[in-house]
Design a protein around this motif. Sequence first.
Motif, PDB file in Angstrom:
ATOM      1  N   LYS A 218       0.796  -1.340   0.065  1.00  0.00           N
ATOM      2  CA  LYS A 218      -0.188   0.046   0.019  1.00  0.00           C
ATOM      3  C   LYS A 218       0.891   1.245   0.029  1.00  0.00           C
ATOM      4  O   LYS A 218       0.182   2.440   0.173  1.00  0.00           O
ATOM      5  CB  LYS A 218      -1.009   0.041   1.224  1.00  0.00           C
ATOM      6  CG  LYS A 218      -1.933  -1.103   1.067  1.00  0.00           C
ATOM      7  CD  LYS A 218      -3.118  -1.047   2.010  1.00  0.00           C
ATOM      8  CE  LYS A 218      -4.259  -1.941   2.058  1.00  0.00           C
ATOM      9  NZ  LYS A 218      -5.220  -2.074   2.951  1.00  0.00           N
TER      10      LYS A 218
ATOM     11  N   GLU B  41      -1.181  -1.945  -4.312  1.00  0.00           N
ATOM     12  CA  GLU B  41      -1.907  -3.051  -3.372  1.00  0.00           C
ATOM     13  C   GLU B  41      -1.383  -4.367  -3.865  1.00  0.00           C
ATOM     14  O   GLU B  41      -1.015  -4.607  -5.034  1.00  0.00           O
ATOM     15  CB  GLU B  41      -3.370  -2.972  -4.230  1.00  0.00           C
ATOM     16  CG  GLU B  41      -4.335  -3.968  -3.593  1.00  0.00           C
ATOM     17  CD  GLU B  41      -5.603  -3.874  -4.122  1.00  0.00           C
ATOM     18  OE1 GLU B  41      -6.636  -4.676  -3.701  1.00  0.00           O
ATOM     19  OE2 GLU B  41      -5.727  -3.172  -5.179  1.00  0.00           O
TER      20      GLU B  41
ATOM     21  N   GLY C 262       2.616  -6.284  -6.698  1.00  0.00           N
ATOM     22  CA  GLY C 262       1.782  -4.921  -6.560  1.00  0.00           C
ATOM     23  C   GLY C 262       1.371  -4.370  -7.794  1.00  0.00           C
ATOM     24  O   GLY C 262       2.149  -4.483  -8.906  1.00  0.00           O
TER      25      GLY C 262
END
Length: 350
Positions: free
Chosen positions: A132, A138, A239
Motif C-alpha cells: 500500500k 496494492e 503489487g
Amino acid sequence: MYKIAISGLGEAAQKIHIPAYSKLSNVEIVGGYDPYVTKADFPFPVYDSLEALLDKARPDILTVATPTDFHFEQTKLGLKFGCHVFCEKPFTTKIEEAKEIILLAKSANRWVVINQEFRYMNIHIAAKDKIKKSDFGELLFLTAHQTFYVSDKTEEGWRGKDIQRTCKEFGIHVLDLCRYFFDEEPTSIYARFPKGSKPDGPDYLNLIQLEFSGDRVAHIILDRYSKGRHRYLDMRLDGSEGTVETSLGGNIELKGGIKGGTRKPYINLDISLGGNAYLYKGETAKKIASDPLDLFPNATSHLLKLFLEALDLGEVPPCHAEDNLKTLALMHAAYESHEKKIVVPVTHQE
C-alpha cells in the motif's frame, strides 16, 4: 526479568530458542526437560519430568519445543502451573485441541503464543511494510516456492516419519505468511499433493492455491522431489505499482552483465547471509532488507521481545493462539482439499 523454562531440548531448542533468548537482556532460562538429552550438556538445570520443572523452577513462560504430538498436553500443563506458553508450530494436531487450549488460556488469564517466526524475519517485515506504499501499491498476487533436497539426514527423527511431512511441518509457515501479507483470511483453498508411485508416502510435493477478496490469489509450490539446487523459500509479491522478491537461505553473489533493452552494463554485489528482499520497478532493483546468518534465532528473538512487551503493557501479543487457529485451520483445509480433490471454502475459526 522473565523466567523461561523449555520443554524439549532438541534441535529447535538448541538451534533456535536458546540462541534467541541470549539476545534478550530481560530473559533467564531457569530449566529444561527432555528425557533424551545429557543433562551436563546444558548451562541450566534439566529436570526429570515436566511437572518437576514447572513446580521447582516456577517459570513465567513455558516454551514447548517438543514434537507436535506433545504440544497439547504440555501446553495444558504449563497453563495449569500458571505459565504463559511460547509454543512451536504447528500449534496442535487437531482443531478441537487448539480451541480447548484457547479456552483454558482465557480462564487462566494467560497467553499462548505460537512461534510463527517467519513473520519477523527482516525481509518479510520489509515486504509487508511496502504493501500500500506508493512504490508498491496494492498486493495483487503472491507466489511462494521452495526447493528442498531430501536426504537421509533431513528425514531423520520424528519429522521424516510423519506422513503429513511438508504442509504440516513447513507449509504452515507459508500459509501464515499469506495471511500476514494479504492481511485478511482467504475465501477458499485448493491443494494437490501428488505422490507418484508412493500413494501412501509423505506429501513431498505441495501445490496450493489460496483465493482472497478482490480476485487476488496466492500460489504455493513446495517441492521436495526436486534433485536440483536447494532454495529454502523464495517469494514474489506483485503489487499494482511494483514487485517485491524475497529469498531465504542466504548468499554472497556477484552479478554482472548487460541490461536488456538499454544494453547498459551492470555489476552488483549482494551479501545477504540469511536472506534478502528487493523492490523491483521494471529492471530497476532496490535492496530493502537482509537477514543475518542466524535468521531463525534472530526472528524468534524479535517475536519473543514483542510478546514480553505486550505482557508488560497488558496488550494482546502477536501470533497468539486465537490468530494461529486460523493458520492451523488452513493447513487442515489443505489436506482436506487434497483428499477430496475439491476446492474447500475457508471457515473462519473463532
